[in-house]
Scaffold this motif. Sequence first.
Motif, PDB file in Angstrom:
ATOM      1  N   ALA A  93       0.832  -1.204   0.000  1.00 62.58           N
ATOM      2  CA  ALA A  93       0.000   0.000   0.000  1.00 62.58           C
ATOM      3  C   ALA A  93       0.869   1.258   0.000  1.00 62.58           C
ATOM      4  O   ALA A  93       0.567   2.235  -0.691  1.00 62.58           O
ATOM      5  CB  ALA A  93      -0.939   0.001   1.202  1.00 62.58           C
ATOM      6  N   GLU A  96       2.364   1.718  -3.420  1.00 63.24           N
ATOM      7  CA  GLU A  96       1.328   2.240  -4.325  1.00 63.24           C
ATOM      8  C   GLU A  96       1.118   3.736  -4.094  1.00 63.24           C
ATOM      9  O   GLU A  96       0.999   4.509  -5.039  1.00 63.24           O
ATOM     10  CB  GLU A  96       0.015   1.478  -4.123  1.00 63.24           C
ATOM     11  CG  GLU A  96      -1.151   1.999  -4.935  1.00 63.24           C
ATOM     12  CD  GLU A  96      -0.967   1.875  -6.435  1.00 63.24           C
ATOM     13  OE1 GLU A  96      -1.583   2.679  -7.163  1.00 63.24           O
ATOM     14  OE2 GLU A  96      -0.217   0.986  -6.880  1.00 63.24           O
ATOM     15  N   THR A  97       1.096   4.158  -2.839  1.00 57.20           N
ATOM     16  CA  THR A  97       0.952   5.582  -2.500  1.00 57.20           C
ATOM     17  C   THR A  97       2.093   6.384  -3.108  1.00 57.20           C
ATOM     18  O   THR A  97       1.878   7.444  -3.700  1.00 57.20           O
ATOM     19  CB  THR A  97       0.918   5.770  -0.971  1.00 57.20           C
ATOM     20  OG1 THR A  97      -0.209   5.083  -0.450  1.00 57.20           O
ATOM     21  CG2 THR A  97       0.853   7.234  -0.594  1.00 57.20           C
TER      22      THR A  97
END
Length: 120
Positions: A93, A96-97
């Motif tokens: 995550a 991805e950020t």
Amino acid sequence: MSSIARKNKRRAAFKCAKQGIAPAQAIAVSAAREIQATKAATTETMEVLLQAMALVAAHDYGKLNAKDKRLAVLAEQLYKRSVQVKTHQMDDAENETCQRFAGAVMEIWEVKEKKSHGKD
């Protein structure tokens, strides 16, 4: 010029003559190598800072609420997140950020650069 400087200059000239190159050519090669190393280090630093900013904005934004210590907290969190980025301790995550943030920054900067150079 000191005797040490003259000695070093003679030593460099001797090495260049032994290799069959002009001292100016050796200096140019050395300068090019230094420029490449500096560019690589700068690029790496920018990538780490960009990813750290993305992580701070996404995960540590609430810590920046106190106006009187906002800059100190931002600096501390950027350092903490940059260490996390450099040591590759990010989950999917967070990766991805970082990718989404970098894409958004590059897209916006590209548009602004084109406008500032009159290339609408």
